[in-house]
Design an enzyme around this catalytic site. Structure first.
Site, PDB file in Angstrom:
ATOM      1  N   LYS A   1       5.910  -5.822 -11.772  1.00 28.63           N
ATOM      2  CA  LYS A   1       6.592  -6.962 -11.139  1.00 28.63           C
ATOM      3  C   LYS A   1       7.293  -7.770 -12.223  1.00 28.63           C
ATOM      4  O   LYS A   1       6.754  -7.954 -13.319  1.00 28.63           O
ATOM      5  CB  LYS A   1       5.559  -7.816 -10.396  1.00 28.63           C
ATOM      6  CG  LYS A   1       6.144  -8.961  -9.594  1.00 28.63           C
ATOM      7  CD  LYS A   1       5.045  -9.681  -8.799  1.00 28.63           C
ATOM      8  CE  LYS A   1       5.583 -10.842  -7.986  1.00 28.63           C
ATOM      9  NZ  LYS A   1       4.516 -11.523  -7.212  1.00 28.63           N
ATOM     10  N   SER A  47       5.272 -12.108  -2.309  1.00 26.70           N
ATOM     11  CA  SER A  47       6.425 -12.020  -3.171  1.00 26.70           C
ATOM     12  C   SER A  47       6.535 -10.715  -3.951  1.00 26.70           C
ATOM     13  O   SER A  47       7.583 -10.438  -4.536  1.00 26.70           O
ATOM     14  CB  SER A  47       6.406 -13.184  -4.171  1.00 26.70           C
ATOM     15  OG  SER A  47       5.271 -13.084  -5.011  1.00 26.70           O
ATOM     16  N   SER A  52       0.424 -12.638  -2.323  1.00 23.88           N
ATOM     17  CA  SER A  52       1.622 -11.878  -2.693  1.00 23.88           C
ATOM     18  C   SER A  52       1.411 -10.417  -3.063  1.00 23.88           C
ATOM     19  O   SER A  52       2.380  -9.680  -3.216  1.00 23.88           O
ATOM     20  CB  SER A  52       2.338 -12.560  -3.849  1.00 23.88           C
ATOM     21  OG  SER A  52       3.162 -13.569  -3.339  1.00 23.88           O
TER      22      SER A  52
END
Ligand code: GLN
Length: 478
Positions: free
Chosen positions: A69, A144, A168
């Site tokens: 990420k 997210s 997330s």
């Protein structure tokens, strides 16, 4: 690519590499080609690297590609957090998790898209545009960490890392039909993870199955002196928890998580999952977490307060974007006006307000007190049960744009995941079915602090009873 290697578990691919029938470098090239080809319709990556970051190191996952990420530092590489304000920023060091992955011989393939600074539940708040759900391109992948979960679901990468401040990892895992694990707060070092809510953030693995999840946890978990909140605890071998046996496990179903707002199809699938575990020998009990209704409000006060403080550092001096201006104050203003997106600004306003003198006691301090009540609810529940089973999210993946103008309804899609961060507990979301529109549904298991093993054992047992983890979206065959 070795015939349909993308369908195999990372742990099995790693065995082939160990035995010499497969080369890590070739696997990297194959996944790179695959990612480049298929990602044009998903947009799960921010950047795909040409070369692996390191090829030394050894472990049970040596030679396996992984995606990261884009809020976790990789030395010498861009780190954007999905924000214009960091667009040109290059990491000067490796996050501890990245260092450990490199030492374990994993090959970093690239960085994945995310909501700006991890603010969001749909990956629509990225300055690079949204990521699409591999099961239905009109839908969001969740967020997210939606870039990581979409990439894993479409098998553009065997697994990825995400971060979870309020859900997330787990909410997008449930929207994309993969396994998303948030470890106990303090289990995984946050050194090199760009801070959102420092008392809530944790890095965790996103995998297609529990075997790979256990192997990856073995690599990333453990004490780190560079993170002052890192837990000084021995880390066991999580692969030992890959045991198909749950007769001794008591599972609690919290009343408050099965009330209005929960989609019928999701409810049915989650209740079916509980029944299946019961059939396999687990004991199911009804429990109550009475302060659940305050979780969303409490979370958004605490998370925004911490975020507003953490984002002060983006002032146009230290990192990334610097707007042209005649004086310093104007430079701060213009940089932050041009660099931050709408949701980041909203959170800065909310957080700064909650922390301001005169409002601090009424909002921030009060939220901290309610946080303790929420934590106590779990503590009491864990006197009766070993794990808690809930839906991961009230619905399956919603349409792109559907909630974009309605932040409150977006915030509610984390209603089942955020209490876990407030209490610092470990939890995992894994697939437990599909809607009639063929969208994945996720179930969440929550554990006692530092008892990741029971979650792995229960999840592994469930995974062996069903084949949801093995189903791939059509796009994976494109
Ligand atoms: N969706 C939640 C939020 O917007 C959680 C985000 C996260 O876990 N990073 O804050």
């Amino acid at each position: 690519m070795m015939k349909e290697a993308f369908k195999l578990k990372a742990a099995d691919l790693a065995k082939e590499i160990k035995e010499g029938s497969l080369k890590g470098e070739d696997l990297f090239l194959d996944f790179k080609e695959r990612a480049k080809q298929i990602d044009s319709s998903l947009h799960s990556f921010v950047e795909i690297y040409d070369e692996p970051q390191s090829t030394k190191g050894d472990s049970s996952l040596k030679g396996i590609p992984i995606a990261i990420k884009d809020n976790i530092c990789i030395r010498g590489k861009r780190i954007t957090c999905g924000s214009k304000i960091l667009d040109s920023h290059i990491s000067v060091y490796d996050a501890t998790v990245v260092k450990r992955l490199k030492e374990a011989g994993l090959l970093i393939l690239g960085t994945t898209n995310m909501d700006e600074f991890a603010f969001g539940s749909s990956t629509e708040n990225s300055c690079y545009g949204p990521t699409r759900n591999p099961w239905n391109l009109e839908r969001v992948p969740g967020g997210s960490s939606g870039g990581s979960t979409a990439a894993v679901a479409a098998r553009l990468i065997p697994f990825a890392l995400g971060s979870d401040t309020g859900g997330s990892i787990r909410q997008p895992a449930s929207f994309c039909g993969v396994v998303g694990f948030k470890p106990t707060y303090g289990r995984v070092s946050r050194f090199g993870l760009v801070a959102f809510g420092s008392s809530l953030d944790q890095i965790g693995p996103i995998t297609t199955n529990f075997v790979d999840c256990a192997h990856l946890l073995n690599i990333i978990c453990g004490f780190d002196k560079l993170d002052s909140t890192s837990a000084k605890l021995e880390v066991c071998d999580f692969t030992k928890a890959l045991v198909d046996q749950i007769k001794d496990i008591k599972i609690g179903l919290p009343l408050e998580y099965f009330k209005e707002g929960l989609d019928e199809e999701v409810k049915d699938a989650v209740e079916k999952a509980a029944k299946l575990l019961e059939k396999k020998g687990a004991k199911i009990l009804d429990i109550s977490l009475p302060h659940t209704e305050y979780a969303v409000a409490t979370y958004y006060i605490i998370a925004c307060s911490e975020a507003s403080s953490n984002l002060q550092r983006y002032d146009g001096v230290k990192y990334g974007l610097r707007a042209k201006a005649d004086n310093l104050i104007d430079s701060y203003k213009k940089t932050r006006r041009d660099g931050f997106g709408e949701e980041a600004k909203r959170r800065i306003f909310l957080g700064t307000h909650s922390l301001s003198s005169g409002y601090y006691d009424a909002y921030y301090l009060r939220a901290l007190k309610v946080r303790t009540l929420i934590k106590n609810d779990f503590q009491e529940a864990f006197e009766k049960v070993d794990v808690i089973l809930t839906p991961s999210s009230p619905t399956s993946a919603f349409k792109i744009g559907e909630k974009a103008d309605d932040p409150l309804s977006m915030y509610l899609s984390d209603i089942y995941t955020i209490s876990v961060n407030l209490a610092g507990l470990p939890a995992v979301s894994f697939p437990c079915g599909f809607t009639k529109d063929n969208l994945p549904i996720g179930v969440q298991l929550i554990g006692r602090p530092f008892d990741e093993e029971t979650l792995i054992r229960a999840g592994f047992t469930y995974q062996n009873l069903t084949d949801y983890c093995k189903q791939l979206p059509k796009i994976a065959y494109a």
